[in-house]
Design an enzyme around this catalytic site. Structure first.
Site, short mmCIF file in Angstrom:
data_model
loop_
_atom_site.label_atom_id
_atom_site.label_comp_id
_atom_site.label_asym_id
_atom_site.label_seq_id
_atom_site.Cartn_x
_atom_site.Cartn_y
_atom_site.Cartn_z
N ASN A 154 -24.52 -3.24 -11.58
CA ASN A 154 -24.79 -3.81 -12.92
C ASN A 154 -25.01 -5.33 -12.91
O ASN A 154 -25.81 -5.84 -13.70
CB ASN A 154 -23.71 -3.39 -13.91
CG ASN A 154 -22.33 -3.85 -13.53
OD1 ASN A 154 -22.06 -4.13 -12.37
ND2 ASN A 154 -21.44 -3.91 -14.49
N GLU A 250 -11.68 -4.05 -8.65
CA GLU A 250 -12.16 -4.43 -10.00
C GLU A 250 -12.90 -3.22 -10.53
O GLU A 250 -14.03 -2.95 -10.10
CB GLU A 250 -13.11 -5.63 -9.92
CG GLU A 250 -12.56 -6.86 -9.20
CD GLU A 250 -11.76 -7.77 -10.10
OE1 GLU A 250 -11.37 -7.33 -11.20
OE2 GLU A 250 -11.51 -8.92 -9.70
N CYS A 284 -18.57 -3.87 -17.20
CA CYS A 284 -17.21 -3.32 -17.09
C CYS A 284 -16.39 -3.69 -18.31
O CYS A 284 -15.62 -2.89 -18.81
CB CYS A 284 -16.56 -3.81 -15.81
SG CYS A 284 -16.63 -5.58 -15.59
N GLU A 459 -9.54 -11.46 -8.87
CA GLU A 459 -10.17 -12.60 -8.19
C GLU A 459 -10.69 -13.56 -9.24
O GLU A 459 -10.76 -13.21 -10.42
CB GLU A 459 -11.29 -12.10 -7.26
CG GLU A 459 -10.71 -11.35 -6.06
CD GLU A 459 -11.74 -10.53 -5.28
OE1 GLU A 459 -12.91 -10.53 -5.63
OE2 GLU A 459 -11.33 -9.87 -4.31
#
Ligand code: NAD
Length: 479
Positions: A154, A250, A284, A459
């Site tokens: 994405n 993630e 996300c 992160e």
């Protein structure tokens, strides 16, 4: 860096980069331009031998980089920023072709490459000192060694740089594996970086999902930085356990946006829509559930519908378009499943059509489902496309419980004129990043990570640097 090298970058040929060299493969695959359905350029499918060679080269490059002072490492990274800027237009065009994003949004992702790298270069590696009569204790951090970054489709470029910048800054070597759906910008980025960094320090081995799985099992890799789906994240963690690799995961989310009754409806409704439909919902942290106070529900939903009707969907180069296509056919079919389910269950389409119109590319008009039940697929699952549900609420404790009633916890939003009150609500939401009076806009200035099944660790930002380091505590006793 010699200026002549700048002009040698060919944006129509793509290679893996191993030990500073371009490398092809017997086997190739290719992406598809999602706006046209046309096949894009050939890309090598990396083998386990390519991966072994990359790991060996990274292990060789690591010690000298680890021992390079951080100020010098920052100089390299800032040189890379300059070099990248010189190619920004070519990268924007390439990103439009592989992702289908409207050009102005692709340009924002390209701009983020400099932004993320520069911000990381403003950071220092944390350290602590404790002193008493008996001893001095120095808490320091050392790099992990060879890290691998596994990237989704994405945001292929910014999510690569979001791993490369902190990894290199903290003294690690890095191997990137782009998504097979969007291999182009990631491979070209790493090819370009060879003009700045020593061979083996930053490499790219693109390939299929099996190559990702090989990385997670590889004994020479110290850390996997993974961004992708929850299902794959679980496999990554399981496979990484065999060598006790560090992992940062993630993963996906199902972000709630809570609209308090005192909002300025006309101003906030279009912004909430943008939060839901940014990048055609393929984010996300896109808003995936919208909870509107019952006293303004009808009016707020109407404003959302009005704004949604004004959104133009289409090919990247038409400057008026706000949304592009779904990035790939697999995801297109998945998103269409949410339309079919909503239609079959008889849910109300406030805007958008139950049947997705056929087109050459994977286009879907942004769609709002008015008040489906809590256990509907569209509320309970992550569609990762431009379709979002709204529901009314009346009791604050109840809506917070509803927002938190999910196994995910990536992002969330709270909208209200009374910022203090909205911030109090934000602190009760179980999510890694909560935005007050804004839709979800992750930034490099803070650690980004999910609660619950949305991830492990995080992160970016100062705290995020530690994800690429081991604590190394030196206890010095006084004589
Ligand atoms: P995906 O999990 O299908 O693939 C991600 C990457 O993992 C790809 O490079 C793929 O080749 C690789 N891979 C596949 N199987 C693997 C395995 N067994 N071992 C190792 N690697 C493997 O995800 P996707 O469809 O590319 O991305 C969409 C998902 O990513 C959504 O759920 C979205 O919410 C999530 N996402 C999360 C963030 C975040 O920062 N939290 C950001 C972007 C996307």
């Amino acid at each position: 860096m010699s200026p002549s090298k700048v002009s040698t970058l060919d944006f129509e040929k793509f290679y893996n980069t191993v030990n500073g060299q371009q490398r092809g493969s017997k086997n190739i695959h290719h992406g598809v331009n999602p706006a046209t359905g046309q096949e894009l350029w050939d890309v090598p499918i990396g083998t386990s031998q390519d991966l072994d060679d990359a790991v060996a080269a990274a292990q060789k490059a690591f010690p000298a980089w680890r021992d390079t002072p951080i100020e010098k490492r920052k100089e390299y990274l800032m040189k890379f920023v300059d070099l990248f800027q010189a190619h920004a237009d070519d990268f924007t065009t390439l990103l439009c072709k592989e992702s289908g994003k409207p050009r102005k949004f692709a340009a924002m992702e390209i701009g983020g490459v400099a932004g993320f790298t520069q911000y990381h270069c403003s950071l220092e590696i944390p350290e602590e000192k404790f002193d008493d009569d008996e001893k001095t204790v120095y808490t320091e951090y050392t790099p992990l060694g060879v890290c691998a970054g596994i990237i989704p489709w994405n945001f292929p470029l910014i999510l690569s740089v979001g791993k490369i910048a902190p990894a290199l800054l903290t003294g690690n070597a890095m191997i990137i594996k782009p998504s097979p759906f969007t291999p182009y910008t990631g491979l070209k980025l790493v090819e370009l970086m060879q003009q700045i960094f020593p061979p083996g320090l930053i490499q790219a081995v693109g390939g299929n999902n099996e190559l990702g799985a090989d990385m997670t099992k590889h004994a020479g890799i110290a850390k996997i930085s993974f961004t992708g789906s929850i299902a794959t994240g679980k496999k990554v963690m399981e496979a990484s356990a065999s060598t006790l690799k560090r992992v940062t995961l993630e993963l996906g989310g199902n972000d709630a946006s809570i609209i308090l009754p005192d909002v300025d409806v006309k101003k906030v409704a279009p912004e909430v829509v943008q939060g839901a439909f940014q990048n055609s919902g393929q984010v996300c942290v896109a808003t995936k559930r919208i909870y509107i106070h019952e006293s303004i529900y009808t009016e707020f939903l109407q404003e959302m519908v009005n704004f949604t009707k004004s959104i133009k969907v289409g090919a990247p180069d038409d400057g008026d378009n706000m949304l592009g296509p779904i990035q790939n056919s697999m995801q297109y079919e998945k998103v269409k499943g949410f339309f079919a389910d909503s239609k079959a269950k008889g849910y109300k389409f406030a805007v958008g059509e139950p049947d997705v119109a056929a087109s050459k590319g994977f286009f879907i008009q942004p769609t709002i489902i008015d008040n489906p039940p809590n256990d509907s697929r569209i509320v309970a699952e992550e569609p990762f496309g431009p379709i979002v549900p709204t529901q009314p609420w009346s009791d604050l404790d109840e809506v917070i419980a509803r927002a938190n009633d999910t196994v995910t916890g990536l992002g969330a939003c709270v909208w209200g004129k009374d910022v203090e009150k909205a911030s109090k609500v934000a602190r009760r939401l179980e999510a890694g990043s909560v935005f007050v009076n804004s839709w979800e806009k992750p930034t490099p200035q803070a650690i980004f990570g999910g609660h619950k099944e949305s991830g492990i660790g995080g992160e970016w930002g100062k705290t995020g640097l530690l994800a690429f380091m081991n604590a190394h505590v030196i206890h010095v006793y006084k004589n």
